[in-house]
Design an enzyme around this catalytic site. Structure first.
Site, mmCIF file in Angstrom:
data_model
loop_
_atom_site.group_PDB
_atom_site.id
_atom_site.type_symbol
_atom_site.label_atom_id
_atom_site.label_comp_id
_atom_site.label_asym_id
_atom_site.label_seq_id
_atom_site.Cartn_x
_atom_site.Cartn_y
_atom_site.Cartn_z
ATOM 1 N N SER A 88 -5.395 1.888 -3.072
ATOM 2 C CA SER A 88 -4.181 1.525 -3.077
ATOM 3 C C SER A 88 -3.099 2.338 -3.775
ATOM 4 O O SER A 88 -3.511 2.675 -4.948
ATOM 5 C CB SER A 88 -3.913 0.018 -3.289
ATOM 6 O OG SER A 88 -2.626 -0.334 -3.290
ATOM 7 N N HIS A 102 3.561 4.038 0.398
ATOM 8 C CA HIS A 102 2.645 3.143 0.067
ATOM 9 C C HIS A 102 1.712 3.226 1.035
ATOM 10 O O HIS A 102 1.827 3.551 2.124
ATOM 11 C CB HIS A 102 2.955 1.734 0.342
ATOM 12 C CG HIS A 102 2.283 0.627 0.230
ATOM 13 N ND1 HIS A 102 1.584 0.120 1.479
ATOM 14 C CD2 HIS A 102 1.190 -0.021 -0.578
ATOM 15 C CE1 HIS A 102 0.599 -0.521 1.489
ATOM 16 N NE2 HIS A 102 0.363 -0.709 0.174
ATOM 17 N N ASN A 104 -2.750 2.227 1.810
ATOM 18 C CA ASN A 104 -3.875 1.232 1.477
ATOM 19 C C ASN A 104 -4.999 1.525 2.314
ATOM 20 O O ASN A 104 -4.532 1.254 3.549
ATOM 21 C CB ASN A 104 -3.359 -0.196 1.173
ATOM 22 C CG ASN A 104 -4.701 -0.921 1.058
ATOM 23 O OD1 ASN A 104 -5.012 -1.605 1.783
ATOM 24 N ND2 ASN A 104 -5.138 -1.080 -0.121
ATOM 25 N N ARG A 106 -9.009 -0.128 2.941
ATOM 26 C CA ARG A 106 -9.824 -1.118 2.162
ATOM 27 C C ARG A 106 -11.023 -1.460 3.248
ATOM 28 O O ARG A 106 -10.946 -1.307 4.738
ATOM 29 C CB ARG A 106 -9.230 -2.455 2.097
ATOM 30 C CG ARG A 106 -8.452 -3.154 2.993
ATOM 31 C CD ARG A 106 -7.339 -3.965 2.418
ATOM 32 N NE ARG A 106 -6.685 -4.779 3.724
ATOM 33 C CZ ARG A 106 -5.397 -4.136 4.188
ATOM 34 N NH1 ARG A 106 -5.205 -3.016 3.686
ATOM 35 N NH2 ARG A 106 -4.703 -4.746 4.903
ATOM 36 N N GLY A 259 -7.951 -10.429 -10.123
ATOM 37 C CA GLY A 259 -7.902 -9.025 -10.016
ATOM 38 C C GLY A 259 -7.349 -8.547 -11.492
ATOM 39 O O GLY A 259 -6.631 -9.364 -12.540
ATOM 40 N N SER A 263 -3.221 -3.387 -12.449
ATOM 41 C CA SER A 263 -3.592 -2.635 -11.313
ATOM 42 C C SER A 263 -2.689 -3.366 -10.047
ATOM 43 O O SER A 263 -2.011 -2.516 -9.223
ATOM 44 C CB SER A 263 -4.942 -2.547 -10.923
ATOM 45 O OG SER A 263 -5.324 -1.660 -12.195
#
Length: 300
Positions: A88, A102, A104, A106, A259, A263
């Site tokens: 990310s 941005h 990401n 996954r 998490g 981060s």
């Protein structure tokens, strides 16, 4: 598949950080390795106070363990073990003529009591958030996304562009967070599309990131700007913060799976303003941006 994708994002993190350091020309990424008590950990890399980037992060994580109650309800399953990994990134430039970006990518797996994979999928995307609208930049970003998609399926770009516009929508403001890009989730195996095909597609998009963003940065990073334009950037950053804290699934997943908070909140910009009942001047470049954000635009 999880080992293949984890190796990929580890290498991609290196590639993207090297590319961004070259663009900045001053700041270097600081690396922070961390462990998650319930299982797994990550490698956070943050750049701050550079010549180009005021703040940014390119983070990878790989976490595993028991699926939390909140996520069991979300996925409509009972107790289960899971594995999730991803990269990310968010970059907040100093110059308001350079857009925030941005991205990401996954991968997720869930297992039965015997350790067999019972669910697996890919997700991800990349999107652009300008403060001043240069239409040629929007076209370049979307064309790069489309080129990556078209190598795998001509239906991907229009589908995932539409999903991006729908996802990055600040419903409480009735406007988009930015000018979009791609967003895809729950990309699961079918008779036509195997998991390896999905890996090939997601890695194609990941590999296109620097090509999509760096030319825009190079073109805009040395443009002059006024204090008033910097103020506008900080006001618009407030909308970015609102989306990430109110709507973003990744933030929600990170918080609900214990998490690493540093981060998870890396995406928040360092300087933000909330000006009461602010409206841009009629006919201004600032108003031009807002009007574009109120309705989806077909850039290609």
């Amino acid at each position: 598949m999880k080992e293949q994708f984890l190796t990929y994002i580890q290498n991609l993190q290196d590639e993207i950080c090297n590319g961004l350091e070259a663009v900045d020309g001053q700041a270097k990424f600081r690396e922070d390795l961390w462990d998650r008590p319930e299982g797994g950990g990550g490698r956070t890399r943050v750049i701050e106070n550079g010549a180009v980037f005021e703040k940014g992060g390119v983070n990878i994580s790989a976490v595993h363990g028991k699926l939390p109650d909140s996520m069991q309800k979300l996925f409509n399953v009972g107790e289960a073990e899971f594995f999730a990994c991803g990269l990310s990134l968010v970059l907040h430039p100093k110059n308001p003529m350079v857009p925030t970006v941005h991205a990401n990518w996954r991968y997720f797996e869930m297992y039965d009591d015997n350790g067999n994979v019972i669910q697996q999928w890919f997700g991800g995307g990349q999107d652009l958030t300008p403060y001043y609208l240069f239409e040629e930049d929007a076209i370049h970003f979307h064309q790069t996304c489309k080129t990556a998609c078209d190598k795998h399926n001509p239906e991907f770009y229009p589908k995932y562009k539409k999903q991006c516009d729908a996802y990055f929508w600040n419903a409480h403001r009735n406007e988009a967070r930015g000018i979009g890009g791609l967003f895809f989730d729950y990309c699961k195996e079918t008779e036509e599309t195997k998991m390896q095909n999905w890996f090939n597609f997601v890695s194609e998009v990941g590999n296109s990131f620097l090509e999509a963003y760096v030319p825009i940065v190079e073109k805009r990073k040395n443009l002059t700007f006024t204090p008033e334009q910097k103020t506008w950037q900080e006001i618009r950053r407030g909308r970015y913060v609102e989306f990430n804290l109110v709507h973003d699934k990744g933030t929600l997943f990170g918080l609900k799976t214990n998490g690493r908070i540093e981060s998870i909140l890396m995406s928040l910009p360092p300087q933000v303003q909330w000006v009461y009942d602010h409206h841009p001047e009629a006919g201004s470049e600032e108003e031009k941006l807002v009007k574009v954000l109120e309705n989806s635009v077909e850039w290609i």
